[in-house]
Design an enzyme around this catalytic site. Structure first.
Site, PDB file in Angstrom:
ATOM      1  NE  ARG A 177      12.996  -3.522   6.517  1.00 47.66           N
ATOM      2  CZ  ARG A 177      14.265  -3.382   6.945  1.00 47.66           C
ATOM      3  NH1 ARG A 177      14.806  -2.176   7.114  1.00 47.66           N
ATOM      4  NH2 ARG A 177      15.005  -4.442   7.173  1.00 47.66           N
ATOM      5  CB  SER A 228       9.579  -9.351   5.899  1.00 52.65           C
ATOM      6  OG  SER A 228      10.801 -10.009   5.985  1.00 52.65           O
ATOM      7  CD  GLU A 298       9.254  -4.959   5.684  1.00 43.06           C
ATOM      8  OE1 GLU A 298       9.450  -5.477   6.805  1.00 43.06           O
ATOM      9  OE2 GLU A 298      10.089  -5.017   4.759  1.00 43.06           O
TER      10      GLU A 298
HETATM   11  C1  LIG Z   1      12.141 -12.271  -1.915  1.00 52.14           C
HETATM   12  C2  LIG Z   1      12.166 -10.917  -1.275  1.00 52.14           C
HETATM   13  C3  LIG Z   1      13.125 -10.604  -0.330  1.00 52.14           C
HETATM   14  C4  LIG Z   1      13.155  -9.353   0.280  1.00 52.14           C
HETATM   15  N1  LIG Z   1      14.121  -9.079   1.205  1.00 52.14           N
HETATM   16  C5  LIG Z   1      14.167  -7.862   1.785  1.00 52.14           C
HETATM   17  C6  LIG Z   1      15.176  -7.558   2.751  1.00 52.14           C
HETATM   18  O1  LIG Z   1      16.041  -8.365   3.068  1.00 52.14           O
HETATM   19  N2  LIG Z   1      15.154  -6.338   3.315  1.00 52.14           N
HETATM   20  C7  LIG Z   1      14.218  -5.386   2.992  1.00 52.14           C
HETATM   21  O2  LIG Z   1      14.268  -4.274   3.543  1.00 52.14           O
HETATM   22  N3  LIG Z   1      13.252  -5.650   2.081  1.00 52.14           N
HETATM   23  C8  LIG Z   1      13.204  -6.852   1.468  1.00 52.14           C
HETATM   24  N4  LIG Z   1      12.242  -7.115   0.532  1.00 52.14           N
HETATM   25  C9  LIG Z   1      11.209  -6.114   0.236  1.00 52.14           C
HETATM   26  C10 LIG Z   1      11.569  -5.144  -0.921  1.00 52.14           C
HETATM   27  O3  LIG Z   1      12.478  -5.741  -1.837  1.00 52.14           O
HETATM   28  C11 LIG Z   1      12.155  -3.829  -0.403  1.00 52.14           C
HETATM   29  O4  LIG Z   1      11.236  -3.145   0.436  1.00 52.14           O
HETATM   30  C12 LIG Z   1      12.551  -2.893  -1.538  1.00 52.14           C
HETATM   31  O5  LIG Z   1      13.280  -1.809  -1.023  1.00 52.14           O
HETATM   32  C13 LIG Z   1      11.352  -2.352  -2.307  1.00 52.14           C
HETATM   33  O6  LIG Z   1      11.831  -1.710  -3.476  1.00 52.14           O
HETATM   34  P1  LIG Z   1      10.944  -1.652  -4.796  1.00 52.14           P
HETATM   35  O7  LIG Z   1      11.678  -0.850  -5.793  1.00 52.14           O
HETATM   36  O8  LIG Z   1      10.543  -3.000  -5.209  1.00 52.14           O
HETATM   37  O9  LIG Z   1       9.719  -0.826  -4.249  1.00 52.14           O
HETATM   38  P2  LIG Z   1       8.177  -0.956  -4.676  1.00 52.14           P
HETATM   39  O10 LIG Z   1       7.619  -2.232  -4.151  1.00 52.14           O
HETATM   40  O11 LIG Z   1       8.036  -0.678  -6.124  1.00 52.14           O
HETATM   41  O12 LIG Z   1       7.580   0.266  -3.844  1.00 52.14           O
HETATM   42  C14 LIG Z   1       7.643   0.286  -2.435  1.00 52.14           C
HETATM   43  C15 LIG Z   1       7.281   1.690  -1.969  1.00 52.14           C
HETATM   44  O13 LIG Z   1       8.295   2.605  -2.397  1.00 52.14           O
HETATM   45  C16 LIG Z   1       7.717   3.651  -3.196  1.00 52.14           C
HETATM   46  N5  LIG Z   1       8.686   4.009  -4.246  1.00 52.14           N
HETATM   47  C17 LIG Z   1       9.355   3.168  -5.069  1.00 52.14           C
HETATM   48  N6  LIG Z   1      10.179   3.873  -5.859  1.00 52.14           N
HETATM   49  C18 LIG Z   1      10.016   5.186  -5.545  1.00 52.14           C
HETATM   50  C19 LIG Z   1      10.581   6.410  -6.016  1.00 52.14           C
HETATM   51  N7  LIG Z   1      11.516   6.445  -6.972  1.00 52.14           N
HETATM   52  N8  LIG Z   1      10.171   7.582  -5.448  1.00 52.14           N
HETATM   53  C20 LIG Z   1       9.255   7.582  -4.477  1.00 52.14           C
HETATM   54  N9  LIG Z   1       8.672   6.459  -3.978  1.00 52.14           N
HETATM   55  C21 LIG Z   1       9.063   5.282  -4.510  1.00 52.14           C
HETATM   56  C22 LIG Z   1       6.427   3.052  -3.753  1.00 52.14           C
HETATM   57  O14 LIG Z   1       5.505   4.076  -4.104  1.00 52.14           O
HETATM   58  C23 LIG Z   1       5.970   2.186  -2.582  1.00 52.14           C
HETATM   59  O15 LIG Z   1       5.321   2.976  -1.601  1.00 52.14           O
HETATM   60  C24 LIG Z   1      12.196  -8.372  -0.088  1.00 52.14           C
HETATM   61  C25 LIG Z   1      11.231  -8.675  -1.068  1.00 52.14           C
HETATM   62  C26 LIG Z   1      11.214  -9.934  -1.664  1.00 52.14           C
HETATM   63  C27 LIG Z   1      10.198 -10.223  -2.721  1.00 52.14           C
END
Ligand SMILES: Cc1cc2nc3c(=O)[nH]c(=O)nc-3n(C[C@H](O)[C@H](O)[C@H](O)COP(=O)(O)OP(=O)(O)OC[C@H]3O[C@@H](n4cnc5c(N)ncnc54)[C@H](O)[C@@H]3O)c2cc1C
Length: 304
Positions: A177, A228, A298
């Protein structure tokens, strides 16, 4: 005139097609459904639009916040007096020299299906993670034994000086992570490349379905959350520690430790960022006192 008004004006002139929103409610863009107004948001539909928008911001000394799908993000109730660039319009995927290349805004579910449709295996684990590719690379997202680092070969990003750089995955230092991108929030991930083995489409689809069923059984997907809440501490599981401390169901305002999965804080309807922070503080204090383990969030935060 403040600098965001100046930026909006410059963007309208330079990129007339770019979608801009002023005073945009961030709760509409986070899976927690929490967060106040962002001063300015751009939603580029192509990589060139995104690069132009970032360069215009940099010229005014503004560093954008890069938003993927907002599924790992807690935004302050008072919002964010800044410039948010949301990547969801950059979502193209293609195959180059037997490698899959995708733009950072593509949802992981679509990326996983694109791989399976091309007869490629290895991204099934990502299908149920509700993030974008950029967020997943930043967080080295993973589930059920799979992790981005296992399949990623290269990342193309815009650095803090406005240069487009491509690095092999090993130079992006993805660990649990965490990655160089969590340390360098000024970098905008534009594209990522994967090397995937040939697979069996039917097998991959069955695996995706099986993982979806397991998620639905175990996780409170019926409530808004950011997945999480805490990282897995070395040698422990955060959810087990929280449950053993009797914290399942604990509530502050409308933020609650899920009864179904203690690793999730859920929004029961009207939870605020302040509710979530007060609840996570209580969880951290209790787990440290009773188990001697320091939990670390996280979930990323914005505007705090
Ligand atoms: C129901 C649920 C289940 C989940 N299950 C998992 C799981 O099984 N495993 C897991 O690892 N995570 C899980 N997550 C958490 C989440 O989905 C992941 O961390 C996911 O990778 C975040 O992606 P996002 O595009 O939503 O990022 P965001 O929430 O939009 O951003 C997260 C971070 O990434 C940065 N970021 C986003 N896009 C870019 C870009 N293009 N360039 C630079 N920085 C960027 C943002 O600035 C921020 O710091 C879950 C979340 C939910 C709600």
């Amino acid at each position: 005139m403040d600098r965001y008004t100046t930026l909006a004006g410059a963007l309208r002139e330079r990129c007339p097609e770019l979608e801009l929103r002023e005073q945009e409610l961030m709760s509409r863009h986070t899976s927690f459904r929490i967060g106040g107004l962002a001063r300015l948001m751009a939603l580029p539909r192509s990589r060139s639009e995104a690069v132009a928008a970032v360069q215009a911001a940099m010229e005014l000394g503004i560093r954008p916040f890069y938003l993927g799908n907002g599924s790992n993000l807690l935004v302050a109730d008072r919002g964010y007096e800044g410039f948010v660039l949301k990547t969801s319009g950059m979502d193209q995927v293609r195959e180059v020299n037997r490698r899959l290349r995708a733009e950072s805004g593509i949802p992981l579910s679509r990326l996983a299906v694109a791989a399976v449709d091309r007869g490629l295996a290895g991204l099934e684990f990502a299908h149920g993670i509700p993030g974008s590719l950029g967020g997943a690379v930043t967080m080295n997202a993973g589930a059920y034994g799979g992790e981005m680092v296992q399949v990623l070969t290269a990342v193309t990003f815009l650095d803090g000086e406005g240069n487009v750089v491509t690095l092999p995955a090993e130079e992006c230092h993805l660990t649990y992570r965490h990655s160089d991108f969590t340390e360098h929030p000024e970098r905008l991930i534009l594209e990522a490349e994967f090397e995937l083995p040939q697979g069996d489409g039917a097998e991959s689809r069955a695996k995706i379905e099986d993982l979806a069923r397991r998620r639905k059984e175990k996780q409170p997907l019926e409530w808004p959350s950011a997945g999480s809440t805490f990282k897995r501490p070395q040698g422990y599981f955060a959810a087990a520690l929280i449950e053993e401390c009797g914290l399942k169901g604990l509530q502050v305002g409308d933020a609650q430790v899920s009864e179904k999965h203690a690793g999730f804080v859920i929004n029961r309807g009207k939870a605020t960022c302040a509710d979530v922070l007060a609840l996570t503080e209580r969880i951290k204090e209790t787990v440290l006192r009773e188990k001697g383990v320091a939990l670390e969030l996280e979930v990323r935060t914005l505007g705090l």
